[in-house]
Structures are given as C-alpha cells and as structure tokens.
Design an enzyme around this catalytic site. Structure first.
Site, PDB file in Angstrom:
ATOM      1  N   ASP A  10       0.880  -1.161   0.000  1.00 38.76           N
ATOM      2  CA  ASP A  10       0.000   0.000   0.000  1.00 38.76           C
ATOM      3  C   ASP A  10       0.926   1.221   0.000  1.00 38.76           C
ATOM      4  O   ASP A  10       2.121   1.107   0.283  1.00 38.76           O
ATOM      5  CB  ASP A  10      -0.892  -0.030   1.242  1.00 38.76           C
ATOM      6  CG  ASP A  10      -1.838   1.154   1.320  1.00 38.76           C
ATOM      7  OD1 ASP A  10      -2.362   1.567   0.264  1.00 38.76           O
ATOM      8  OD2 ASP A  10      -2.040   1.687   2.420  1.00 38.76           O
ATOM      9  N   LEU A  11       0.375   2.381  -0.299  1.00 33.99           N
ATOM     10  CA  LEU A  11       1.206   3.597  -0.369  1.00 33.99           C
ATOM     11  C   LEU A  11       1.135   4.418   0.921  1.00 33.99           C
ATOM     12  O   LEU A  11       2.112   4.511   1.660  1.00 33.99           O
ATOM     13  CB  LEU A  11       0.768   4.448  -1.563  1.00 33.99           C
ATOM     14  CG  LEU A  11       1.519   5.762  -1.771  1.00 33.99           C
ATOM     15  CD1 LEU A  11       2.989   5.515  -2.077  1.00 33.99           C
ATOM     16  CD2 LEU A  11       0.879   6.561  -2.910  1.00 33.99           C
ATOM     17  N   ASP A  12      -0.020   4.988   1.177  1.00 32.47           N
ATOM     18  CA  ASP A  12      -0.186   5.877   2.333  1.00 32.47           C
ATOM     19  C   ASP A  12      -0.016   5.110   3.640  1.00 32.47           C
ATOM     20  O   ASP A  12      -0.707   4.125   3.885  1.00 32.47           O
ATOM     21  CB  ASP A  12      -1.577   6.526   2.315  1.00 32.47           C
ATOM     22  CG  ASP A  12      -1.774   7.435   1.110  1.00 32.47           C
ATOM     23  OD1 ASP A  12      -0.756   7.816   0.508  1.00 32.47           O
ATOM     24  OD2 ASP A  12      -2.924   7.747   0.785  1.00 32.47           O
ATOM     25  N   THR A  18       1.380  10.173   3.811  1.00 32.47           N
ATOM     26  CA  THR A  18       0.596  11.274   3.252  1.00 32.47           C
ATOM     27  C   THR A  18      -0.745  11.406   3.964  1.00 32.47           C
ATOM     28  O   THR A  18      -1.569  12.237   3.585  1.00 32.47           O
ATOM     29  CB  THR A  18       0.349  11.063   1.743  1.00 32.47           C
ATOM     30  OG1 THR A  18      -0.222   9.775   1.551  1.00 32.47           O
ATOM     31  CG2 THR A  18       1.638  11.165   0.950  1.00 32.47           C
ATOM     32  N   LYS A  46      -9.276   5.648   6.115  1.00 34.13           N
ATOM     33  CA  LYS A  46      -8.032   4.963   5.739  1.00 34.13           C
ATOM     34  C   LYS A  46      -8.292   3.831   4.751  1.00 34.13           C
ATOM     35  O   LYS A  46      -9.128   2.967   4.992  1.00 34.13           O
ATOM     36  CB  LYS A  46      -7.337   4.396   6.983  1.00 34.13           C
ATOM     37  CG  LYS A  46      -6.291   5.311   7.578  1.00 34.13           C
ATOM     38  CD  LYS A  46      -5.442   4.560   8.591  1.00 34.13           C
ATOM     39  CE  LYS A  46      -4.299   5.424   9.093  1.00 34.13           C
ATOM     40  NZ  LYS A  46      -3.453   4.684  10.056  1.00 34.13           N
ATOM     41  N   GLY A  47      -7.564   3.856   3.646  1.00 36.82           N
ATOM     42  CA  GLY A  47      -7.573   2.734   2.721  1.00 36.82           C
ATOM     43  C   GLY A  47      -8.745   2.658   1.765  1.00 36.82           C
ATOM     44  O   GLY A  47      -8.855   1.710   0.995  1.00 36.82           O
ATOM     45  N   ILE A  48      -9.646   3.655   1.819  1.00 40.29           N
ATOM     46  CA  ILE A  48     -10.807   3.597   0.924  1.00 40.29           C
ATOM     47  C   ILE A  48     -10.751   4.720  -0.114  1.00 40.29           C
ATOM     48  O   ILE A  48      -9.961   5.650   0.006  1.00 40.29           O
ATOM     49  CB  ILE A  48     -12.138   3.628   1.701  1.00 40.29           C
ATOM     50  CG1 ILE A  48     -12.291   4.930   2.498  1.00 40.29           C
ATOM     51  CG2 ILE A  48     -12.248   2.433   2.627  1.00 40.29           C
ATOM     52  CD1 ILE A  48     -13.634   5.085   3.155  1.00 40.29           C
ATOM     53  N   ARG A  50     -11.680   7.875  -2.760  1.00 42.60           N
ATOM     54  CA  ARG A  50     -12.017   9.293  -2.563  1.00 42.60           C
ATOM     55  C   ARG A  50     -13.519   9.504  -2.396  1.00 42.60           C
ATOM     56  O   ARG A  50     -13.958  10.187  -1.473  1.00 42.60           O
ATOM     57  CB  ARG A  50     -11.490  10.097  -3.758  1.00 42.60           C
ATOM     58  CG  ARG A  50     -11.532  11.607  -3.552  1.00 42.60           C
ATOM     59  CD  ARG A  50     -11.057  12.316  -4.813  1.00 42.60           C
ATOM     60  NE  ARG A  50      -9.750  11.822  -5.248  1.00 42.60           N
ATOM     61  CZ  ARG A  50      -9.251  12.008  -6.456  1.00 42.60           C
ATOM     62  NH1 ARG A  50      -9.945  12.664  -7.362  1.00 42.60           N
ATOM     63  NH2 ARG A  50      -8.057  11.543  -6.766  1.00 42.60           N
ATOM     64  N   SER A 115      -2.836   0.429  -4.288  1.00 40.36           N
ATOM     65  CA  SER A 115      -3.325   1.568  -3.516  1.00 40.36           C
ATOM     66  C   SER A 115      -4.623   2.120  -4.080  1.00 40.36           C
ATOM     67  O   SER A 115      -4.838   2.122  -5.293  1.00 40.36           O
ATOM     68  CB  SER A 115      -2.261   2.678  -3.532  1.00 40.36           C
ATOM     69  OG  SER A 115      -2.761   3.871  -2.983  1.00 40.36           O
ATOM     70  N   ALA A 116      -5.479   2.613  -3.183  1.00 36.68           N
ATOM     71  CA  ALA A 116      -6.721   3.266  -3.616  1.00 36.68           C
ATOM     72  C   ALA A 116      -6.446   4.651  -4.201  1.00 36.68           C
ATOM     73  O   ALA A 116      -7.282   5.223  -4.885  1.00 36.68           O
ATOM     74  CB  ALA A 116      -7.682   3.386  -2.428  1.00 36.68           C
ATOM     75  N   ASN A 119      -3.259   9.146  -7.122  1.00 41.53           N
ATOM     76  CA  ASN A 119      -2.076   9.999  -7.268  1.00 41.53           C
ATOM     77  C   ASN A 119      -0.779   9.244  -6.975  1.00 41.53           C
ATOM     78  O   ASN A 119       0.250   9.858  -6.737  1.00 41.53           O
ATOM     79  CB  ASN A 119      -2.189  11.201  -6.325  1.00 41.53           C
ATOM     80  CG  ASN A 119      -3.483  11.962  -6.529  1.00 41.53           C
ATOM     81  OD1 ASN A 119      -3.788  12.418  -7.624  1.00 41.53           O
ATOM     82  ND2 ASN A 119      -4.274  12.095  -5.469  1.00 41.53           N
ATOM     83  N   LYS A 146     -10.908  -1.684  -1.586  1.00 35.14           N
ATOM     84  CA  LYS A 146     -10.635  -2.555  -0.441  1.00 35.14           C
ATOM     85  C   LYS A 146     -11.826  -2.445   0.530  1.00 35.14           C
ATOM     86  O   LYS A 146     -12.376  -1.362   0.661  1.00 35.14           O
ATOM     87  CB  LYS A 146      -9.340  -2.115   0.252  1.00 35.14           C
ATOM     88  CG  LYS A 146      -8.112  -2.152  -0.669  1.00 35.14           C
ATOM     89  CD  LYS A 146      -6.917  -1.465  -0.004  1.00 35.14           C
ATOM     90  CE  LYS A 146      -5.746  -1.358  -0.977  1.00 35.14           C
ATOM     91  NZ  LYS A 146      -4.593  -0.634  -0.404  1.00 35.14           N
ATOM     92  N   GLU A 170       0.348  -3.572   4.554  1.00 32.49           N
ATOM     93  CA  GLU A 170      -0.806  -2.685   4.701  1.00 32.49           C
ATOM     94  C   GLU A 170      -0.867  -2.057   6.082  1.00 32.49           C
ATOM     95  O   GLU A 170      -0.495  -2.677   7.072  1.00 32.49           O
ATOM     96  CB  GLU A 170      -2.099  -3.488   4.485  1.00 32.49           C
ATOM     97  CG  GLU A 170      -2.664  -3.422   3.084  1.00 32.49           C
ATOM     98  CD  GLU A 170      -3.328  -2.088   2.770  1.00 32.49           C
ATOM     99  OE1 GLU A 170      -3.428  -1.233   3.668  1.00 32.49           O
ATOM    100  OE2 GLU A 170      -3.754  -1.906   1.620  1.00 32.49           O
ATOM    101  N   ASP A 171      -1.375  -0.819   6.140  1.00 28.00           N
ATOM    102  CA  ASP A 171      -1.550  -0.163   7.447  1.00 28.00           C
ATOM    103  C   ASP A 171      -3.017   0.012   7.808  1.00 28.00           C
ATOM    104  O   ASP A 171      -3.324   0.501   8.886  1.00 28.00           O
ATOM    105  CB  ASP A 171      -0.858   1.209   7.457  1.00 28.00           C
ATOM    106  CG  ASP A 171      -1.626   2.248   6.653  1.00 28.00           C
ATOM    107  OD1 ASP A 171      -2.120   1.902   5.547  1.00 28.00           O
ATOM    108  OD2 ASP A 171      -1.740   3.392   7.124  1.00 28.00           O
TER     109      ASP A 171
END
Length: 219
Positions: A10-12, A18, A46-48, A50, A115-116, A119, A146, A170-171
């Site tokens: 995952d990214l964030d 971020t 988190k993780g969903i 926009r 990642s969701a 960007n 997710k 994943e966080d």
C-alpha cells in the site's frame, strides 16, 4: 512451502506518510461545509476511495449534496491534497522502506503497489521511488475498493505471481482484509490491537529485514 516471489505495498502509511495531507484536505472540505472533522473520524477514511471517503464525511456532517456537487467537492479536495504532496521530497519516505525494497530487489523478489490513491505515480515520483515498482495498481485501474481483493489480485497477475507466493504490506484494516481475501500473507504496519487480522504486525521497516519476513512466511 511456497516461496515469496512478490511483495505488494500500500502507499499511504506504508511507503510514505501522506495521511496528514489527506486529513488537512478533508478537514478543509468539512469546514467549507460548516462542520469539523476530528482525527478520530478521519481514521474511518483509511484505505478507501475518494468518493467513499466523501460519503462518510457527508454522513458525519449530516450534509446532502447532488452528484455534481460531490464531484466538484472531491476535485477541490484532491487539488488541495496534491498541492501539499508537491512539497514532498525523498526524505519523506518512511524510515527503512528504501533499504527494505533494496533487499527485495537483491533477492529478485518482484515489487508492486496496490493503492486506492489516484495519485500514486505522482507521489512515488516526488520521493524518487517510482523505479522500484514493476506494477502500480491504483485508483485509476481498480473498479472495486478494499476490502475487495481486486487490487492485490491484479497486482499479482501483473507480476505473474500466484497469491500464495505473494505478500502484502498494509496499514489499514480494509487493506489487510483485502490481502487475506486474495489469499496472500498480510503484514500489518502499525498496531497489533488495530490490525488484528494480519498474519504479522510490525511498527514499520526501521528494524524489519527480509530475513524476518522469510521467517514469518515459513511459519
């Protein structure tokens, strides 16, 4: 025992933090609509995606908008968020991440992003990490968010790797559930008390080595 052939991140909150930028931008949107968004409420985002996040925020504020207004507000939020992201540098990469990815590359383990975020490429470029990832499955590609496993199954397919040979980092609870639904080993980045469904949980990559991952995978 299957070998680890791919790692999906995952990214964030995993590669880069971020989350604070998201919170600033979402809170500004809430303020513009006449209410506030607490840090605790922000955790629900988190993780969903926009638009899912926007729906949660509108429910918190008891605000109803037309579909057109929702799209406009989401676009404004994303512009604010990207303005903040443009201030990022390689120093914003979370501790130990770059070293860990270097370890994976040295071991010929494939690396992908799931990642969701829409960007992801922009952010990876800002922190000079785009070249690490052999595939990027992000909000521009997935049709199911997710905890649906689509994002990680697509990542494994891109990397020509079976789920049982893949590990996800994943966080977020929804992300861990996505990894498990995909049939992959889930490494939680954060608190054990929160990421209860993860196979193992570590606070971050600062003290986490490839050897630790291989040991956990064998168990």
């Amino acid at each position: 025992m299957p070998a680890i052939k791919a790692c999906l991140f995952d990214l964030d909150g995993v590669i880069v933090d971020t989350a604070r930028f998201h919170y600033i931008a979402w809170r500004q949107l809430a303020n513009d609509l006449g209410f506030d968004l607490s840090e605790e409420e922000n955790e629900k985002l988190k993780g969903i995606s926009r638009m899912e996040s926007l729906e949660i925020i509108l429910a918190i504020g008891g605000v109803e908008l037309s579909e057109e207004e929702k799209s406009e507000r989401a676009a404004v939020k994303n512009t604010r968020y990207l303005e903040l992201c443009m201030q990022m540098t390689p120093d914003d990469t979370l501790p130990g991440v770059r070293r860990f990815l270097d370890e994976l590359k040295s071991a010929s383990i494939k690396i992908g992003l799931g990642s969701a975020s829409k960007n992801a490429k922009v952010i990876l470029d800002r922190i000079d990490m785009l070249s690490y990832f052999e595939t990027i499955v992000d909000g521009n590609r997935v049709t199911k968010g997710k905890p649906d496993p689509q994002v990680f199954l697509m990542g494994a397919a891109d990397l020509q790797t079976l789920p049982e040979n893949s590990v996800v980092f994943e966080d977020a609870v929804a992300g861990v559930q996505s990894a498990k639904a995909a049939g992959m080993l889930a490494v939680g980045i954060g608190e054990k008390s929160v990421l209860t469904e993860a196979d193992i949980v570590v606070p971050g990559f600062r003290d986490f080595q490839l050897a630790d991952l291989l040991e956990a995978f064998e168990k």
